[in-house]
Design a protein around this motif. Sequence first.
Motif, short mmCIF file in Angstrom:
data_model
loop_
_atom_site.label_atom_id
_atom_site.label_comp_id
_atom_site.label_asym_id
_atom_site.label_seq_id
_atom_site.Cartn_x
_atom_site.Cartn_y
_atom_site.Cartn_z
N LYS A 15 0.83 -1.21 0.00
CA LYS A 15 0.00 0.00 0.00
C LYS A 15 0.86 1.26 0.00
N VAL A 16 1.88 1.27 0.86
CA VAL A 16 2.66 2.49 1.06
C VAL A 16 3.62 2.74 -0.09
N SER A 17 4.27 1.71 -0.60
CA SER A 17 5.17 1.92 -1.73
C SER A 17 4.38 2.36 -2.97
N ILE A 18 3.17 1.84 -3.14
CA ILE A 18 2.33 2.31 -4.24
C ILE A 18 1.97 3.78 -4.04
N MET A 19 1.60 4.16 -2.83
CA MET A 19 1.27 5.56 -2.55
C MET A 19 2.45 6.48 -2.85
N LEU A 20 3.63 6.10 -2.42
CA LEU A 20 4.80 6.93 -2.66
C LEU A 20 5.11 7.05 -4.15
N GLU A 21 4.99 5.96 -4.88
CA GLU A 21 5.23 6.03 -6.32
C GLU A 21 4.15 6.87 -7.02
N GLU A 22 2.92 6.81 -6.54
CA GLU A 22 1.86 7.65 -7.11
C GLU A 22 2.15 9.13 -6.83
N ALA A 62 8.35 13.50 -1.97
CA ALA A 62 7.97 12.12 -1.65
C ALA A 62 9.07 11.12 -1.98
N GLU A 63 10.24 11.59 -2.39
CA GLU A 63 11.35 10.67 -2.62
C GLU A 63 11.64 9.90 -1.33
N TYR A 64 11.99 8.66 -1.47
CA TYR A 64 12.10 7.82 -0.28
C TYR A 64 13.16 6.73 -0.45
N ASP A 65 13.63 6.27 0.69
CA ASP A 65 14.44 5.05 0.76
C ASP A 65 13.55 3.95 1.32
#
Length: 281
Positions: A57-64, A73-76
């Motif tokens: 859920k969260v990796s999809i949200m960050l990519e969206e 929203a860039e993330y490790d």
Amino acid sequence: MSDTSYLPPKVWAWKPGNGGKFANINRPVAGATHDRELPRGRHPLQLYSLATPNGMKVSIMLEELLAQGHAGAEYDAWLIRIEEGDQFGSGFVALNPNSKIPALLDQSGPQPVRVFESGAILHYLAGRFGAFLPDDPAARSECMCWLFWQMGSAPLLGGGFGHFYAYAPEKFEYAIDRYAMEAKRQLDVLDRQLATRDYIAGDDYSIADMAIWPWYGQLVLGELYEAAEFLQVREYRHLLRWAGQIAARPAVIRGRMVNRTWGEPDEQQPERHAASDLDRG
């Protein structure tokens, strides 16, 4: 079913190793089992996760968010191997006392902010970036209702149906029938909702879709528990339409790779530290 019924003792006692596939990480107490600090990268957001439905859920949200142009929203993304007990390390327990993935650390401000529980993370990110959560009070309420519906319903799908159908050491007709009935009821709830709208909460894609798709979308697409035929998912044509529509989104395709360690090699990205990590062209 066994010929003998289980008679619970007066006082329950833990039997280590009893519990099926995940018995080695199940225990009746909380807290850390070992000292291990979490790594930190250079981006504002640090995600500690695994590509389970909740983690996804969260990796999809960050990519969206990145696809929308939110550079902040860039993330490790760091891999938490739950079958090896990484979630019981002292650093992870400090981030999430419940020792469940995913967990997020926002280090963009003067004081880092921890966020745990996948629904809470989606809501936090939606508020932080002003995205995927409607401004209109009625529409926002609808979206939040479906977000909380997922948080309350999915344990019956995963811990109930999924456990007894796919992971339990023995097959019990009563348990499988009980949770199959509930899984199909939930699928029907979603199918009826999607009969009159493009997305779960209305005409716009939202955090409600991001929360629900990794569980119910993957299930009807045959990618969860190998139970599509058993549950006769072809009955749910509106849900199937929506599931395929979400699966085709480029950000969803990218988000599903993050913290994934199984499947085809081009579907896996155990850690993610730059957008280029997910390039498969």
